[in-house]
Design an enzyme around this catalytic site. Structure first.
Site, mmCIF file in Angstrom:
data_model
loop_
_atom_site.group_PDB
_atom_site.id
_atom_site.type_symbol
_atom_site.label_atom_id
_atom_site.label_comp_id
_atom_site.label_asym_id
_atom_site.label_seq_id
_atom_site.Cartn_x
_atom_site.Cartn_y
_atom_site.Cartn_z
ATOM 1 N N GLN A 1 74.942 51.170 -37.683
ATOM 2 C CA GLN A 1 75.190 52.508 -38.209
ATOM 3 C C GLN A 1 74.205 52.787 -39.318
ATOM 4 O O GLN A 1 73.812 51.898 -40.053
ATOM 5 C CB GLN A 1 76.635 52.565 -38.731
ATOM 6 N N HIS B 1 53.633 46.578 -29.109
ATOM 7 C CA HIS B 1 54.119 47.326 -30.282
ATOM 8 C C HIS B 1 54.532 46.357 -31.380
ATOM 9 O O HIS B 1 54.753 45.177 -31.122
ATOM 10 C CB HIS B 1 55.303 48.223 -29.900
ATOM 11 N N HIS C 1 51.510 35.366 -46.305
ATOM 12 C CA HIS C 1 51.482 34.539 -45.094
ATOM 13 C C HIS C 1 52.452 35.071 -44.045
ATOM 14 O O HIS C 1 53.372 35.812 -44.352
ATOM 15 C CB HIS C 1 51.859 33.089 -45.420
ATOM 16 N N CYS D 1 51.614 26.103 -55.513
ATOM 17 C CA CYS D 1 51.847 26.777 -54.226
ATOM 18 C C CYS D 1 51.323 25.932 -53.066
ATOM 19 O O CYS D 1 50.171 25.537 -53.063
ATOM 20 C CB CYS D 1 51.152 28.140 -54.237
ATOM 21 N N ARG E 1 76.408 61.420 -50.107
ATOM 22 C CA ARG E 1 77.531 60.909 -50.908
ATOM 23 C C ARG E 1 77.025 60.265 -52.195
ATOM 24 O O ARG E 1 75.939 59.675 -52.217
ATOM 25 C CB ARG E 1 78.356 59.957 -50.026
ATOM 26 N N CYS F 1 48.238 27.798 -51.223
ATOM 27 C CA CYS F 1 46.947 28.026 -51.864
ATOM 28 C C CYS F 1 45.917 26.990 -51.401
ATOM 29 O O CYS F 1 46.280 25.859 -51.048
ATOM 30 C CB CYS F 1 47.094 27.950 -53.388
ATOM 31 N N GLU G 1 79.385 47.204 -38.237
ATOM 32 C CA GLU G 1 78.101 46.891 -37.611
ATOM 33 C C GLU G 1 78.084 45.518 -36.955
ATOM 34 O O GLU G 1 77.463 45.306 -35.930
ATOM 35 C CB GLU G 1 76.995 47.013 -38.639
ATOM 36 N N GLN H 1 53.979 33.863 -39.808
ATOM 37 C CA GLN H 1 54.236 32.700 -38.978
ATOM 38 C C GLN H 1 54.011 33.053 -37.523
ATOM 39 O O GLN H 1 53.982 34.223 -37.150
ATOM 40 C CB GLN H 1 55.686 32.227 -39.145
ATOM 41 N N HIS I 1 52.957 33.855 -51.681
ATOM 42 C CA HIS I 1 51.587 33.781 -51.164
ATOM 43 C C HIS I 1 51.556 34.494 -49.805
ATOM 44 O O HIS I 1 52.378 34.213 -48.947
ATOM 45 C CB HIS I 1 51.166 32.315 -51.013
ATOM 46 N N LYS J 1 70.570 47.374 -47.519
ATOM 47 C CA LYS J 1 71.547 47.710 -46.483
ATOM 48 C C LYS J 1 72.156 46.418 -45.953
ATOM 49 O O LYS J 1 71.438 45.476 -45.628
ATOM 50 C CB LYS J 1 70.875 48.442 -45.330
ATOM 51 N N HIS K 1 46.530 34.043 -53.997
ATOM 52 C CA HIS K 1 47.979 33.896 -54.149
ATOM 53 C C HIS K 1 48.649 35.211 -54.546
ATOM 54 O O HIS K 1 49.823 35.434 -54.263
ATOM 55 C CB HIS K 1 48.250 32.837 -55.215
ATOM 56 N N SER L 1 60.352 32.198 -48.974
ATOM 57 C CA SER L 1 60.357 31.244 -50.076
ATOM 58 C C SER L 1 59.107 31.326 -50.954
ATOM 59 O O SER L 1 59.105 30.840 -52.070
ATOM 60 C CB SER L 1 60.510 29.833 -49.515
ATOM 61 N N ASN M 1 57.621 37.561 -42.656
ATOM 62 C CA ASN M 1 58.875 37.723 -43.352
ATOM 63 C C ASN M 1 58.496 37.811 -44.815
ATOM 64 O O ASN M 1 58.027 36.839 -45.376
ATOM 65 C CB ASN M 1 59.697 36.452 -43.082
#
Ligand code: H2U
Ligand code: ZN
Length: 340
Positions: free
Chosen positions: A322, A295, A165, A51, A30, A54, A316, A167, A163, A310, A114, A160, A152
């Site tokens: 979807q 995994h 990293h 930072c 589409r 750092c 959803e 968690q 640098h 997305k 950094h 945020s 993340n």
């Protein structure tokens, strides 16, 4: 009867979670009316005095980071879980259940630089990150039944700080997503006496169409049941319960495949690709974990360019996930960006 999964709207089953996803390949063609911007990313300095990740810099709790050379782990100054939390349950009413939860949150700096990302780091240095993931899992797994290693990455994911990293959060409960996988893998093992994900890896190796990249010990696929447009699943080709089971050759080849995958991601839309990734391995519990296979999931939010994301909304949020572009096409696009 063969159904044509390239043309017809259909649902695919995720045996790992026990959930279904709706696939609408006919919509992938589409016309797109939204904007497709090119994003010019600013080069970052190798060291940023502002930072908090750092080397040598001051963090929110008043401590200074050491002058670290490779990786550095510290307790998150804004931890979501606290180790000294006493265990208590709320039993006021069957519909109002709660329990207090001890745990620990740490931040893992991947590199003193950094300006780098995992994709840009040397394989040897990525292997050091793998080693830290293993050490953290081992140490925290002695005290908590679940250790979640994750990264993340990117502003789009709410990260945020650029640098490099990740968690680690450890807690004394099996979280929702993990519980689904625990039940599904255990059930499959009871019925087949084999591991669901080892079987799945060999099916995908034979078919090839969803394989993004592989090496001696590892395989990356866009899973048959993927929800996110460029979601991938990183699987070992040999039985491994947890990160702590990785021997030297597994660590090295893991670092290598991570580099290849992450470069392919960066090349897809010509930007440093945002994602949430994380590891799932057997929880540290008394109950049987036969059937578990280690995994990693990669969940990138991007759909068709560096800026078009997305959204998991509407149908959803209220019914089920979807997707438009089938995982087979996503795998092919990712393969085109492989560096070596
Ligand atoms: P994210 O940007 O991926 O959220 O990670 C940064 C983490 O670092 C975040 O969880 C922590 C935040 O709580 N942090 C510290 O521990 N100390 C600081 O001085 C600032 C941020
Ligand atoms: Zn920094």
């Amino acid at each position: 009867m063969e159904i044509d999964l390239r043309q017809l709207p259909h649902r695919r089953y995720n045996p790992l979670s026990g959930e279904w996803v709706l696939v609408s390949p006919q919509r992938a063609l589409r016309p797109w009316q939204g904007q497709v911007e090119r994003v010019i990313e600013a080069r970052r300095p190798t060291y940023d005095p502002e930072c908090y990740l750092c080397p040598r810099n001051l963090r929110a709790n008043g401590e200074s980071n050491p002058n670290y050379r490779h990786t550095f782990v510290f307790v998150n100054d804004f931890s979501a879980l606290l180790p000294d939390t006493p265990r208590e349950t709320l039993n006021e009413h069957p519909l109002l259940q709660a329990e207090t939860m001890p745990g620990e949150c740490r931040v893992i700096c991947f590199s003193p630089r950094h300006d780098l990302t995992l994709a840009e780091m040397e394989i040897e240095d990525i292997r050091r990150v793998v080693d830290v993931w293993i050490e953290q899992t081992k140490e925290l797994g002695n005290r908590f039944c679940w250790v979640q290693i994750f990264e993340n990455k990117g502003e789009l994911m709410g990260c945020s700080n650029p640098h490099p990293h990740g968690q680690v959060w450890a807690l004394d409960a099996i979280p929702n997503e993990v519980l689904k996988e625990h039940r599904q893998q255990t059930k499959y093992y009871q019925e087949n006496l084999r591991s669901l994900l080892l079987d799945y890896a060999s099916v995908e190796q034979q078919r090839g169409e969803r394989v993004v990249v592989e090496n001696e010990y590892w395989l990356v696929v866009t899973p048959f049941w993927a929800i996110w447009p460029f979601e991938t699943l990183l699987l070992p080709k040999i039985p491994l319960l947890r990160l702590t089971d990785l021997k030297k050759p597994h660590r090295w080849t893991l670092a290598e495949i991570l580099k290849r995958l992450l470069i392919a991601y960066d090349r897809l839309f010509d930007i440093s690709f945002p994602y949430s990734m994380g590891w799932h391995g057997a929880p540290f519990i008394e109950e049987s974990v036969l059937g578990w296979q280690l995994h990693a999931h990669f969940y990138p939010p991007l759909l068709r360019s560096a800026t078009v994301k997305k959204f998991m909304v509407g149908f959803e949020m209220l019914a089920e996930a979807q997707r438009d572009i089938p995982p087979e096409q996503a795998a092919q696009r990712l393969r085109e960006g492989l560096p070596f």
